[in-house]
Structure formats: structure tokens, C-alpha cells
Design a protein around this motif. Structure first.
Motif, PDB file in Angstrom:
ATOM      1  N   GLU A 196       0.814  -1.206   0.000  1.00 49.38           N
ATOM      2  CA  GLU A 196       0.000   0.000   0.000  1.00 49.38           C
ATOM      3  C   GLU A 196       0.855   1.266   0.000  1.00 49.38           C
ATOM      4  OE1 GLU A 196      -2.316  -0.458   3.520  1.00 49.38           O
ATOM      5  OE2 GLU A 196      -3.602  -2.040   2.683  1.00 49.38           O
ATOM      6  N   SER A 197       2.179   1.114  -0.053  1.00 48.51           N
ATOM      7  CA  SER A 197       3.075   2.248   0.148  1.00 48.51           C
ATOM      8  C   SER A 197       2.960   3.292  -0.966  1.00 48.51           C
ATOM      9  CB  SER A 197       4.521   1.757   0.278  1.00 48.51           C
ATOM     10  OG  SER A 197       4.921   1.055  -0.887  1.00 48.51           O
ATOM     11  N   VAL A 198       2.823   2.854  -2.212  1.00 51.07           N
ATOM     12  CA  VAL A 198       2.763   3.821  -3.314  1.00 51.07           C
ATOM     13  C   VAL A 198       1.506   4.683  -3.201  1.00 51.07           C
ATOM     14  CG1 VAL A 198       2.587   4.074  -5.806  1.00 51.07           C
ATOM     15  CG2 VAL A 198       4.151   2.380  -4.845  1.00 51.07           C
ATOM     16  N   ALA A 199       0.367   4.050  -2.951  1.00 51.62           N
ATOM     17  CA  ALA A 199      -0.884   4.803  -2.827  1.00 51.62           C
ATOM     18  C   ALA A 199      -0.835   5.728  -1.611  1.00 51.62           C
ATOM     19  CB  ALA A 199      -2.064   3.841  -2.726  1.00 51.62           C
ATOM     20  N   TRP A 200      -0.282   5.222  -0.493  1.00 49.34           N
ATOM     21  CA  TRP A 200      -0.174   6.054   0.713  1.00 49.34           C
ATOM     22  C   TRP A 200       0.715   7.257   0.442  1.00 49.34           C
ATOM     23  CZ3 TRP A 200       3.685   7.940   3.778  1.00 49.34           C
ATOM     24  CH2 TRP A 200       3.296   8.515   4.994  1.00 49.34           C
ATOM     25  N   PHE A 201       1.852   7.030  -0.207  1.00 51.68           N
ATOM     26  CA  PHE A 201       2.779   8.117  -0.522  1.00 51.68           C
ATOM     27  C   PHE A 201       2.080   9.179  -1.362  1.00 51.68           C
ATOM     28  CE2 PHE A 201       5.610  10.165  -3.504  1.00 51.68           C
ATOM     29  CZ  PHE A 201       6.672  10.581  -2.715  1.00 51.68           C
ATOM     30  N   SER A 202       1.345   8.762  -2.382  1.00 50.77           N
ATOM     31  CA  SER A 202       0.673   9.710  -3.272  1.00 50.77           C
ATOM     32  C   SER A 202      -0.334  10.567  -2.509  1.00 50.77           C
ATOM     33  CB  SER A 202      -0.009   8.952  -4.407  1.00 50.77           C
ATOM     34  OG  SER A 202      -0.631   9.846  -5.293  1.00 50.77           O
ATOM     35  N   ARG A 203      -1.120   9.939  -1.632  1.00 52.64           N
ATOM     36  CA  ARG A 203      -2.114  10.702  -0.858  1.00 52.64           C
ATOM     37  C   ARG A 203      -1.424  11.685   0.092  1.00 52.64           C
ATOM     38  NH1 ARG A 203      -4.545   5.535  -0.568  1.00 52.64           N
ATOM     39  NH2 ARG A 203      -3.724   5.264   1.542  1.00 52.64           N
ATOM     40  N   ALA A 204      -0.349  11.231   0.742  1.00 50.83           N
ATOM     41  CA  ALA A 204       0.351  12.100   1.688  1.00 50.83           C
ATOM     42  C   ALA A 204       0.962  13.300   0.973  1.00 50.83           C
ATOM     43  CB  ALA A 204       1.426  11.303   2.424  1.00 50.83           C
ATOM     44  N   MET A 205       1.562  13.066  -0.206  1.00 52.84           N
ATOM     45  CA  MET A 205       2.147  14.173  -0.947  1.00 52.84           C
ATOM     46  C   MET A 205       1.074  15.139  -1.426  1.00 52.84           C
ATOM     47  SD  MET A 205       5.384  14.265  -0.910  1.00 52.84           S
ATOM     48  CE  MET A 205       5.298  15.694  -1.977  1.00 52.84           C
ATOM     49  N   ASP A 206      -0.092  14.623  -1.795  1.00 55.27           N
ATOM     50  CA  ASP A 206      -1.203  15.496  -2.190  1.00 55.27           C
ATOM     51  C   ASP A 206      -1.569  16.437  -1.046  1.00 55.27           C
ATOM     52  OD1 ASP A 206      -1.367  14.435  -4.730  1.00 55.27           O
ATOM     53  OD2 ASP A 206      -3.027  13.086  -4.258  1.00 55.27           O
ATOM     54  N   GLU A 207      -1.609  15.898   0.180  1.00 48.85           N
ATOM     55  CA  GLU A 207      -1.947  16.719   1.345  1.00 48.85           C
ATOM     56  C   GLU A 207      -0.896  17.787   1.595  1.00 48.85           C
ATOM     57  OE1 GLU A 207      -3.262  14.653   4.906  1.00 48.85           O
ATOM     58  OE2 GLU A 207      -3.774  12.893   3.691  1.00 48.85           O
ATOM     59  N   LEU A 208       0.382  17.414   1.488  1.00 50.64           N
ATOM     60  CA  LEU A 208       1.456  18.384   1.702  1.00 50.64           C
ATOM     61  C   LEU A 208       1.432  19.472   0.635  1.00 50.64           C
ATOM     62  CD1 LEU A 208       4.340  15.940   2.680  1.00 50.64           C
ATOM     63  CD2 LEU A 208       3.311  17.667   4.171  1.00 50.64           C
ATOM     64  N   ASP A 209       1.209  19.079  -0.608  1.00 43.33           N
ATOM     65  CA  ASP A 209       1.172  20.056  -1.695  1.00 43.33           C
ATOM     66  C   ASP A 209      -0.008  21.016  -1.537  1.00 43.33           C
ATOM     67  OD1 ASP A 209       3.408  18.940  -2.765  1.00 43.33           O
ATOM     68  OD2 ASP A 209       2.390  17.882  -4.391  1.00 43.33           O
ATOM     69  N   ALA A 210      -1.137  20.490  -1.047  1.00 45.81           N
ATOM     70  CA  ALA A 210      -2.310  21.348  -0.854  1.00 45.81           C
ATOM     71  C   ALA A 210      -2.098  22.334   0.297  1.00 45.81           C
ATOM     72  CB  ALA A 210      -3.548  20.482  -0.587  1.00 45.81           C
ATOM     73  N   ALA A 211      -1.322  21.926   1.295  1.00 47.63           N
ATOM     74  CA  ALA A 211      -1.135  22.761   2.483  1.00 47.63           C
ATOM     75  C   ALA A 211      -0.062  23.831   2.294  1.00 47.63           C
ATOM     76  CB  ALA A 211      -0.784  21.887   3.684  1.00 47.63           C
ATOM     77  N   PHE A 212       0.927  23.569   1.402  1.00 49.31           N
ATOM     78  CA  PHE A 212       2.049  24.495   1.258  1.00 49.31           C
ATOM     79  C   PHE A 212       2.245  24.853  -0.213  1.00 49.31           C
ATOM     80  CE2 PHE A 212       2.805  22.014   5.088  1.00 49.31           C
ATOM     81  CZ  PHE A 212       2.979  23.031   6.035  1.00 49.31           C
ATOM     82  N   ALA A 213       1.988  26.097  -0.536  1.00 50.69           N
ATOM     83  CA  ALA A 213       2.099  26.575  -1.921  1.00 50.69           C
ATOM     84  C   ALA A 213       3.558  26.559  -2.364  1.00 50.69           C
ATOM     85  CB  ALA A 213       1.528  27.984  -2.018  1.00 50.69           C
ATOM     86  N   PRO A 214       3.790  26.508  -3.683  1.00 57.07           N
ATOM     87  CA  PRO A 214       5.163  26.503  -4.189  1.00 57.07           C
ATOM     88  C   PRO A 214       6.021  27.648  -3.664  1.00 57.07           C
ATOM     89  CG  PRO A 214       3.637  25.962  -5.947  1.00 57.07           C
ATOM     90  CD  PRO A 214       2.807  26.346  -4.765  1.00 57.07           C
ATOM     91  N   ALA A 215       5.402  28.799  -3.363  1.00 56.25           N
ATOM     92  CA  ALA A 215       6.174  29.968  -2.930  1.00 56.25           C
ATOM     93  C   ALA A 215       6.869  29.748  -1.587  1.00 56.25           C
ATOM     94  CB  ALA A 215       5.259  31.186  -2.845  1.00 56.25           C
ATOM     95  N   VAL A 216       6.348  28.852  -0.738  1.00 52.31           N
ATOM     96  CA  VAL A 216       6.952  28.650   0.585  1.00 52.31           C
ATOM     97  C   VAL A 216       7.804  27.379   0.648  1.00 52.31           C
ATOM     98  CG1 VAL A 216       5.076  29.902   1.706  1.00 52.31           C
ATOM     99  CG2 VAL A 216       4.944  27.401   1.510  1.00 52.31           C
ATOM    100  N   ARG A 217       7.861  26.636  -0.445  1.00 55.45           N
ATOM    101  CA  ARG A 217       8.682  25.435  -0.450  1.00 55.45           C
ATOM    102  C   ARG A 217      10.138  25.819  -0.649  1.00 55.45           C
ATOM    103  NH1 ARG A 217       4.732  22.363  -4.782  1.00 55.45           N
ATOM    104  NH2 ARG A 217       2.821  22.538  -3.521  1.00 55.45           N
ATOM    105  N   CYS A 218      11.035  25.161   0.068  1.00 56.75           N
ATOM    106  CA  CYS A 218      12.453  25.535  -0.002  1.00 56.75           C
ATOM    107  C   CYS A 218      13.333  24.308  -0.214  1.00 56.75           C
ATOM    108  CB  CYS A 218      12.881  26.308   1.235  1.00 56.75           C
ATOM    109  SG  CYS A 218      12.438  25.547   2.809  1.00 56.75           S
ATOM    110  N   GLY A 219      12.883  23.409  -1.045  1.00 56.39           N
ATOM    111  CA  GLY A 219      13.675  22.226  -1.356  1.00 56.39           C
ATOM    112  C   GLY A 219      12.788  21.117  -1.865  1.00 56.39           C
ATOM    113  N   PRO A 220      13.396  20.102  -2.475  1.00 56.36           N
ATOM    114  CA  PRO A 220      12.604  18.991  -3.004  1.00 56.36           C
ATOM    115  C   PRO A 220      12.021  18.139  -1.882  1.00 56.36           C
ATOM    116  CG  PRO A 220      14.941  18.514  -3.197  1.00 56.36           C
ATOM    117  CD  PRO A 220      14.838  19.933  -2.736  1.00 56.36           C
ATOM    118  N   PRO A 221      10.895  17.472  -2.152  1.00 54.57           N
ATOM    119  CA  PRO A 221      10.312  16.594  -1.134  1.00 54.57           C
ATOM    120  C   PRO A 221      11.176  15.360  -0.927  1.00 54.57           C
ATOM    121  CG  PRO A 221       9.152  16.335  -3.201  1.00 54.57           C
ATOM    122  CD  PRO A 221      10.125  17.456  -3.396  1.00 54.57           C
ATOM    123  N   GLY A 222      10.931  14.699   0.183  1.00 60.09           N
ATOM    124  CA  GLY A 222      11.714  13.499   0.480  1.00 60.09           C
ATOM    125  C   GLY A 222      10.939  12.531   1.328  1.00 60.09           C
ATOM    126  N   GLY A 223      11.584  11.424   1.632  1.00 62.56           N
ATOM    127  CA  GLY A 223      10.967  10.404   2.473  1.00 62.56           C
ATOM    128  C   GLY A 223      12.005   9.673   3.287  1.00 62.56           C
TER     129      GLY A 223
END
Length: 270
Positions: free
Chosen positions: A139-166
Motif C-alpha cells: 500500500e506504500s505507493v498509494a499512501w505516498f501519493s495521498r500524503a504528498m497530495d496533502e502536503l502540496d495542498a497545504a504548502f504553496a510553491p512559494a513557501v517550499r524551499c527544497g525537493p520533497p523526500g521520504g
């Protein structure tokens, strides 16, 4: 007077063998409209041709007989479509696994085709916005996709200061379930729902970049593990991944770049 099509005629128009039609009759999947009590001849109605062809296509897709019966029996087109869609999703997942295995095998059969560039890197402590959970590996791929969707929705590109990771616990790979943490470095991280503010500790990593799609990322893991065994002492800690370029950046999988970080102790200075 004869009514309907003989089994031979029905076999001809549906491209199903007589033997297959008899088997479908015996299993209750496709029952003839009439069976002559004296000759035991089977007769089918023209209206059954479409049903026979649907069964044929479903069986070509390896849909189990029990599911075929459910699909044929339902009069609700939406329910019928949902049953078929469920099996198609399973087929697509099987095709994805087959493709990934083929790509990995091709890489393994030519291990020296591309040299692996490994860097020993000291990663400083960081504070990030993250989502964590214990996840089963299937279930890891689906979980990862949902979690990244939540992070992307919460933080606009203007406030991001580096690539995502795990960060992924060893148990995820060794036991089939383990802790997963996906994160985004952002200015002013804050908690929101499942999102937490997490302090990532400093780490010493052996880092290699996996280019392209993730179908054969296990090969890069294996090569990095070989390098670590030859040059450094691996430690019991979570594996790090950094998505320099990923699906959220481009649909061209050939451009993806994933950093894999293996926790190590350096054996010699520098």
C-alpha cells in the motif's frame, strides 16, 4: 419444428468451441435456451450471442468464473461496470509488476552498463512539514501519493524551499510493513490534520541518484548496497529518498531523478 441455433451454429457465430459451450452450460455460466429431452441437443437464442461474446472477452482477461457469473447475472449497468473495472485495475497492477520485473532484469543482466556515482554526504538536521504512518509495503505507493497530495495542498510553491523526500524504516522492506515519513522542506512549517512539524536528525549518508522511472529502482538500491558493503559500514537506520525531479514535476519519467541515501558510518576520515 426447431427453435433457435444448434450448438454448432452458435459456436460458429460466437467463435466459442462446442466444448467450451458445453463447459459453460455445465457450470451454469451460459445455459441454452432449450435442451431437447429426447436428443439432448442444445439450442440457443440469437439474443444469447452478445452474452456469449461478453463471457468470451472476460475469460480472455482471466476474470474468474465466479466473477463472470456475477457480471452476467446483474441487470444494473453501473454495478456491472464496477465489477469489470475492479478486475481491470487488478490486471493493470499485474502489468505494472511485470513491466517493473522486466526492466529490473534487463538492468541486472548488464550491471556494468552504467557506473554508479556514490557520494558520502553529511546531511544537517532540518525541521520539515511531514506525514508519518506505519504502512504495508503493498500500500506504500498509494499512501505516498495521498500524503504528498496533502502536503502540496497545504504548502504553496512559494513557501517550499527544497525537493520533497521520504524516510523509510528497514522493517518496511524486511517485514513488509514499517514506518513511512514523507516531507517537504518549507518556510514556516505548521501542523494541519495529519501534517506534523518534524525535526529530522543529522545523518551521514552514502548517496546515489536513480535516473528515470522507479520500475528498476531496486537495482540502484542493490548497487548502492554493494558499494556500502565495500567502502563503509551500514548502520541500522531509515533509508532516505529525495525526489529531485519526480511525477509532480514532469510527466516524462525519463527525466525523473531520485536520490537514495543509505545511512553509514565512515570508516576513514574524509
Amino acid at each position: 419444428m426447431r427453435t433457435g441455433l444448434t450448438i454448432g451454429e452458435f459456436a460458429t457465430v460466437t467463435h466459442l468451441s462446442v466444448r467450451t459451450l458445453r463447459r459453460y452450460h455445465e457450470s451454469g455460466l451460459l445455459v441454452p435456451a432449450k435442451v431437447d429431452p429426447d436428443t439432448n441437443y442444445r439450442y440457443y437464442l440469437p439474443e444469447q450471442i452478445a452474452t456469449a461474446q461478453v463471457i468470451h472477452r472476460l475469460r480472455e482477461l482471466d476474470v474468474p468464473l465466479t466473477e463472470v457469473k456475477s457480471i452476467i447475472a446483474t441487470d444494473d449497468p453501473h454495478h456491472r461496470a464496477a465489477l469489470v473495472a475492479g478486475h481491470l485495475h487488478r490486471l493493470e497492477a499485474a502489468l505494472d509488476r511485470t513491466r517493473a520485473a522486466v526492466v529490473s532484469l534487463r538492468q541486472l543482466l548488464q550491471p556494468d552498463a552504467v557506473a554508479l556515482d556514490v557520494e558520502l554526504r553529511s546531511v544537517p538536521a532540518r525541521t520539515v512539514a511531514a506525514i508519518s504512518a506505519k504502512v504495508r509495503i503493498e500500500e506504500s505507493v498509494a499512501w505516498f501519493s495521498r500524503a504528498m497530495d496533502e502536503l502540496d495542498a497545504a504548502f504553496a510553491p512559494a513557501v517550499r524551499c527544497g525537493p520533497p523526500g521520504g524516510r523509510y524504516a528497514n522493517e518496511l522492506f524486511t517485514g513488509g510493513a514499517g514506518a513511512m515519513t514523507v516531507f517537504r522542506p518549507v518556510r514556516g512549517p505548521r501542523g494541519d490534520g495529519r501534517i506534523e512539524v518534524v525535526d529530522l536528525p543529522a545523518a551521514e549518508l552514502a548517496v546515489a541518484v536513480h535516473p528515470g522511472p522507479h520500475d528498476d529502482i531496486d537495482v540502484t538500491y542493490g548497487r548502492l548496497g554493494t558499494w556500502v558493503a565495500s567502502h563503509a559500514l551500514g548502520v541500522d537506520g531509515p533509508v532516505h529518498e529525495t525526489y529531485l525531479v519526480g511525477p509532480r514535476d514532469t510527466g516524462d519519467a525519463r527525466r525523473w531523478r531520485t536520490e537514495i541515501g543509505w545511512p553509514v558510518f565512515r570508516l576513514t576520515p574524509g
